[in-house]
Design a protein around this motif. Structure first.
Motif, PDB file in Angstrom:
ATOM      1  N   GLN A   2      89.958  21.266  56.045  1.00 59.65           N
ATOM      2  CA  GLN A   2      90.397  20.165  55.202  1.00 59.65           C
ATOM      3  C   GLN A   2      91.597  20.592  54.370  1.00 59.65           C
ATOM      4  OE1 GLN A   2      86.961  19.169  52.853  1.00 59.65           O
ATOM      5  NE2 GLN A   2      86.420  17.540  54.253  1.00 59.65           N
ATOM      6  N   SER A   3      92.464  19.624  54.120  1.00 57.74           N
ATOM      7  CA  SER A   3      93.579  19.906  53.220  1.00 57.74           C
ATOM      8  C   SER A   3      93.086  19.823  51.788  1.00 57.74           C
ATOM      9  CB  SER A   3      94.721  18.918  53.455  1.00 57.74           C
ATOM     10  OG  SER A   3      94.382  17.653  52.940  1.00 57.74           O
ATOM     11  N   LEU A   5      94.062  17.904  49.547  1.00 57.73           N
ATOM     12  CA  LEU A   5      93.967  16.512  49.114  1.00 57.73           C
ATOM     13  C   LEU A   5      92.647  15.866  49.488  1.00 57.73           C
ATOM     14  CD1 LEU A   5      97.576  15.279  49.973  1.00 57.73           C
ATOM     15  CD2 LEU A   5      96.654  15.873  47.737  1.00 57.73           C
ATOM     16  N   THR A   6      91.970  16.368  50.507  1.00 54.00           N
ATOM     17  CA  THR A   6      90.711  15.759  50.932  1.00 54.00           C
ATOM     18  C   THR A   6      89.504  16.630  50.649  1.00 54.00           C
ATOM     19  OG1 THR A   6      90.970  16.630  53.163  1.00 54.00           O
ATOM     20  CG2 THR A   6      91.802  14.407  52.745  1.00 54.00           C
ATOM     21  N   ASP A   7      89.660  17.734  49.931  1.00 50.95           N
ATOM     22  CA  ASP A   7      88.543  18.605  49.587  1.00 50.95           C
ATOM     23  C   ASP A   7      87.927  18.138  48.274  1.00 50.95           C
ATOM     24  OD1 ASP A   7      86.700  20.614  49.330  1.00 50.95           O
ATOM     25  OD2 ASP A   7      88.168  22.125  48.722  1.00 50.95           O
ATOM     26  N   PHE A   8      86.858  17.357  48.388  1.00 53.36           N
ATOM     27  CA  PHE A   8      86.204  16.811  47.203  1.00 53.36           C
ATOM     28  C   PHE A   8      85.083  17.706  46.696  1.00 53.36           C
ATOM     29  CE2 PHE A   8      87.946  12.967  49.277  1.00 53.36           C
ATOM     30  CZ  PHE A   8      88.737  12.524  48.235  1.00 53.36           C
ATOM     31  N   TRP A  29      89.253   2.046  48.649  1.00 55.03           N
ATOM     32  CA  TRP A  29      89.382   3.491  48.571  1.00 55.03           C
ATOM     33  C   TRP A  29      88.293   4.102  47.697  1.00 55.03           C
ATOM     34  CZ3 TRP A  29      90.160   5.705  43.838  1.00 55.03           C
ATOM     35  CH2 TRP A  29      90.614   4.872  42.803  1.00 55.03           C
ATOM     36  N   ILE A  33      85.711   7.381  48.453  1.00 55.64           N
ATOM     37  CA  ILE A  33      85.527   8.541  47.579  1.00 55.64           C
ATOM     38  C   ILE A  33      84.063   8.682  47.171  1.00 55.64           C
ATOM     39  CG2 ILE A  33      86.033   9.471  45.274  1.00 55.64           C
ATOM     40  CD1 ILE A  33      88.912   8.563  45.699  1.00 55.64           C
ATOM     41  N   GLU A  36      81.991  10.713  49.412  1.00 49.69           N
ATOM     42  CA  GLU A  36      82.225  12.160  49.335  1.00 49.69           C
ATOM     43  C   GLU A  36      81.670  12.781  48.056  1.00 49.69           C
ATOM     44  OE1 GLU A  36      83.602  13.935  51.815  1.00 49.69           O
ATOM     45  OE2 GLU A  36      83.770  12.100  52.988  1.00 49.69           O
TER      46      GLU A  36
END
Length: 72
Positions: A2-3, A5-8, A29, A33, A36
């Protein structure tokens, strides 16, 4: 992989604010979120303007003690 930006996983809670682009009758959106980050608080409202959003942010800061580790 994951980048960043998408690592929650680095967030323990999420606080989402906005208008109908954030909360509406179909998924937005914010719904993505909240899948996640299970501990998500959505303070969005259809037709909300800047004054409502500002007041909602202040209310959430006081009520939930928002700090590091939270996504806003």
């Amino acid at each position: 992989m994951q980048s960043e930006l998408t690592d929650f996983s680095k967030y323990k809670r999420a606080f989402l604010f906005g208008c109908s682009f954030t909360r509406y009758i179909w998924p937005t959106w914010a719904d993505l979120i909240s899948r996640e980050i299970p501990n998500t608080h959505v303070y969005a409202k259809c037709g909300a303007g800047n004054v409502y959003i500002y007041q909602a942010i202040i209310e959430a800061m006081v009520k939930h003690d928002i700090g590091e580790g939270d996504l806003v």
